[in-house]
Design an enzyme around this catalytic site. Structure first.
Site, PDB file in Angstrom:
ATOM      1  N   GLY A  59       0.903  -1.323   0.150  1.00 18.53           N
ATOM      2  CA  GLY A  59      -0.083  -0.191  -0.009  1.00 18.53           C
ATOM      3  C   GLY A  59       1.016   1.113   0.023  1.00 18.53           C
ATOM      4  N   CYS A  86       5.414  -5.641   1.741  1.00 21.47           N
ATOM      5  CA  CYS A  86       5.624  -4.181   1.959  1.00 21.47           C
ATOM      6  C   CYS A  86       4.778  -3.427   2.987  1.00 21.47           C
ATOM      7  CB  CYS A  86       5.310  -3.559   0.491  1.00 21.47           C
ATOM      8  SG  CYS A  86       6.127  -1.884   0.411  1.00 21.47           S
ATOM      9  N   TYR A  87       3.798  -2.871   2.660  1.00 24.02           N
ATOM     10  CA  TYR A  87       3.048  -2.262   3.552  1.00 24.02           C
ATOM     11  C   TYR A  87       2.425  -3.307   4.783  1.00 24.02           C
ATOM     12  CZ  TYR A  87      -0.441   0.838   6.010  1.00 24.02           C
ATOM     13  OH  TYR A  87      -1.265   1.516   6.961  1.00 24.02           O
ATOM     14  N   HIS A 179       8.137  -7.081  -3.638  1.00 23.44           N
ATOM     15  CA  HIS A 179       6.894  -7.765  -4.342  1.00 23.44           C
ATOM     16  C   HIS A 179       7.100  -8.857  -5.014  1.00 23.44           C
ATOM     17  CE1 HIS A 179       4.184  -4.162  -3.413  1.00 23.44           C
ATOM     18  NE2 HIS A 179       5.714  -3.468  -3.232  1.00 23.44           N
ATOM     19  N   GLU A 181       4.911 -10.863  -6.130  1.00 21.11           N
ATOM     20  CA  GLU A 181       3.931 -11.045  -7.295  1.00 21.11           C
ATOM     21  C   GLU A 181       4.380 -10.703  -8.494  1.00 21.11           C
ATOM     22  OE1 GLU A 181       3.780  -9.038  -4.545  1.00 21.11           O
ATOM     23  OE2 GLU A 181       2.731  -7.232  -4.874  1.00 21.11           O
ATOM     24  N   ASP A 237     -15.456 -13.354 -23.023  1.00 13.85           N
ATOM     25  CA  ASP A 237     -16.317 -13.545 -21.848  1.00 13.85           C
ATOM     26  C   ASP A 237     -17.871 -14.131 -21.997  1.00 13.85           C
ATOM     27  OD1 ASP A 237     -13.931 -12.585 -20.690  1.00 13.85           O
ATOM     28  OD2 ASP A 237     -14.607 -10.555 -20.052  1.00 13.85           O
ATOM     29  N   LYS A 379      -9.249 -13.207 -16.467  1.00 13.70           N
ATOM     30  CA  LYS A 379      -9.383 -13.454 -17.695  1.00 13.70           C
ATOM     31  C   LYS A 379      -8.581 -14.837 -18.173  1.00 13.70           C
ATOM     32  CE  LYS A 379     -10.578 -11.307 -21.461  1.00 13.70           C
ATOM     33  NZ  LYS A 379     -11.916 -10.685 -21.532  1.00 13.70           N
TER      34      LYS A 379
END
Ligand code: XMP
Length: 523
Positions: A59, A86-87, A179, A181, A237, A379
């Site tokens: 964040g 992180c945060y 991070h 991710e 979709d 997706k």
């Protein structure tokens, strides 16, 4: 939900990071179900969620800011593994008795970290992941952990000597300053996979096959013997929603495909071939070109064009749906990123209706209930489900096509003549991208019609014809995009073909604008 598919689930608490959705995608890739919730989720709801593990996102705030998001007590009380990023790491530090300090300089971008201490790390999260030499990671922080909490050990440090990762020595609590991710962190996905499978012991129950079986049963239970209507757009979709709903409901499903005169060449026929002829889905193909184009006469403002196209679609859809007797449900291709509002990292907004399935207000007016079987999927998961349901790869891996279609790719006033010219040029462009193998490397490519005439020479005479611009971008999130470095030989071939084969075009240009400052579409 306590069914097998959702029996092992992860909770991601969002503290406002732009990367929160990526954390969720990584967990899904590790074969586990997860949900993103706002950091302010109540303790009771956290307990009721029964997470197998919790991840606290990053964040942009400082934990010492007045009113900064805080750590809900249930997170540590539950006793399940927690990973703070992180945060999230700073919150764990404070809650467990350590100290967070503001840094003199902000670390942003690529950095190198290394394992700290010869006998550390013993924990299953980091062992074998981190070497003692440099490990490339992505950093984005101002504050840093100045003192790890009692009972915690430093696992990794950055080049500047700051704490890059820590772990509790007695409980499965971990913090990383970087991070894991994002792609820029070397083997970052592997770290999240270890958290999911090794630390939390997840079994990889979240699969496309499992999802399909589960959803088919759920759709049947929800819908019973009612009738369902669905607007097929030709996009991924709605196509996957149709295939899934058809598998569950057969004849109880009717799809409506509206040809608004602003589709790509052969688009209508392709949709009918795949769904109606190949899969046996009941599809009503509505030819409404004149109504759409008629309403667009004299309109050149892009937003006004969008509104007219959207409203006309609702009108046509409503008329056609009204003719089908016994309809109680409207199926929509809403997917997880539509459900969570990613902008600004705020989550929990669950009522967003997609603009290009734009049937706003229609469920209420017609008294229809909403069926949204893909609302838990990202997706890439939608694509996997679609392939497993037997939809053709060409349909599943298509570039996105905006709801207003060619309406926003013909600059200014839309005319049938312009749409016909653009359709042909666009078709040649797509054909060449497919043939050369570039289509799948590009996130989105299309041609744009410019209603200006420029002079040219053909044979012995001068010509005075319209211009087409070609656009191709590389992007993962469509929020930022780079223009695609198309090989010059390929551009030459496409340009030659368009000028020779499409009457009305004598000039082709290639758009070399990235986003920002440009947008992907021209309008
Ligand atoms: P921009 O042009 O904003 O596009 O950079 C980002 C993505 O959104 C798509 N787009 C739309 N999709 N209705 C849609 O359904 C629209 O009005 C619309 N405008 C832009 C665009 O094609 C790209 O994928």
């Amino acid at each position: 939900m306590t069914d097998a598919l959702h029996s092992e689930k992860f909770l991601i608490l969002d503290y406002g990071s732009q990367y929160t959705q990526i954390i969720a995608r990584r967990i899904r890739e590790s074969g586990s179900y997860c949900e993103i919730h706002p950091w302010s989720m109540e303790d009771q709801a956290i307990r009721a969620f029964q997470p197998l593990g919790i991840i606290l996102s990053g964040g942009h705030r400082s934990v010492y800011d007045a009113g900064a998001p805080d750590l809900r007590p249930a997170i540590l009380d539950l006793g399940v593994p927690v990973l703070g990023i992180c945060y999230g790491m700073h919150l764990l530090t404070r809650a467990c008795g350590g100290q967070v300090h503001p840094s003199d300089k902000r670390e942003y971008g690529g950095a190198e970290i290394r394992a700290e201490g010869p006998s550390w790390p013993p924990s299953s999260l980091f062992s074998g992941w981190l070497g003692t030499s440099g490990h490339r990671v992505w950093m984005s922080h101002g504050d840093h952990v100045a003192q790890v909490p009692p009972g915690f050990a430093v696992v990794a440090v950055s080049q500047g000597g700051l704490v890059a990762a820590f772990a509790s020595t007695s409980r499965p609590i971990f913090g990383v300053q970087f991070h894991p991710e994002v792609d820029h962190t070397e083997n970052g996905a592997d770290l999240i996979d270890r958290f999911v499978r090794q630390v939390c012991g997840a079994h990889g129950l979240w699969t496309a096959t499992g999802f399909i079986e589960h959803e088919i049963a759920a759709i049947r239970a929800q819908v019973g013997s009612d009738h369902v209507v669905l607007g097929l757009s030709g996009g991924v979709d709605s196509a996957v929603t149709a295939a899934l709903a058809h598998r569950a409901l057969g004849e109880q499903l009717t799809c409506i495909f509206v040809d608004n005169g602003l589709l790509r060449l052969h688009e209508g026929e392709e949709v009918m071939a795949t769904f109606a002829r190949h899969m046996g889905v009941k599809v009503l193909s509505i030819r409404a070109q004149d109504r759409f184009l008629g309403r667009l006469v004299g309109v050149s403002d892009p937003e006004k064009k969008r509104r007219i196209i959207g409203h006309t679609f609702i009108e046509v859809f409503e008329e056609e749906a009204g003719k089908i007797s016994g309809v109680r449900w409207l199926a929509q291709g809403t997917i997880y990123p539509d459900v969570i509002e990613s902008a600004g990292g705020k989550t929990g907004v669950a009522t967003n209706i997609k603009s290009h399935h734009n049937v706003g207000g229609l469920p209420e007016r017609m008294g229809l209930k909403l069926l949204e079987p893909l609302r838990e999927l990202f997706k890439d998961e939608v694509r996997r489900v679609g392939l497993e349901l037997g939809l053709p790869g060409e349909m599943i891996f298509r570039h996105p096509f905006p709801g207003p279609g060619l309406g926003v790719r013909i600059l200014g006033e839309v005319k049938k003549e312009f749409a016909d010219i653009l359709r042909q040029a666009d078709h040649i462009y797509m054909e060449e991208l497919h043939q050369s193998g570039h289509y799948q490397k590009i996130a989105q490519a299309f041609a744009v019609f410019l209603p200006v005439k420029s002079v040219g020479v053909m044979g012995d005479g001068r010509t005075y014809e319209y211009v087409v611009a070609l656009r191709a971008v590389a992007t993962r999130d469509y929020m930022t995009a780079d223009w695609y470095p198309m090989p010059l030989e390929l551009l030459k071939k496409i340009s030659n073909r368009i000028i020779n084969e499409v009457q009305g075009i004598n000039r082709v240009t290639y758009d070399i604008t990235s986003k920002p400052p440009g947008t992907i579409e021209w309008e």
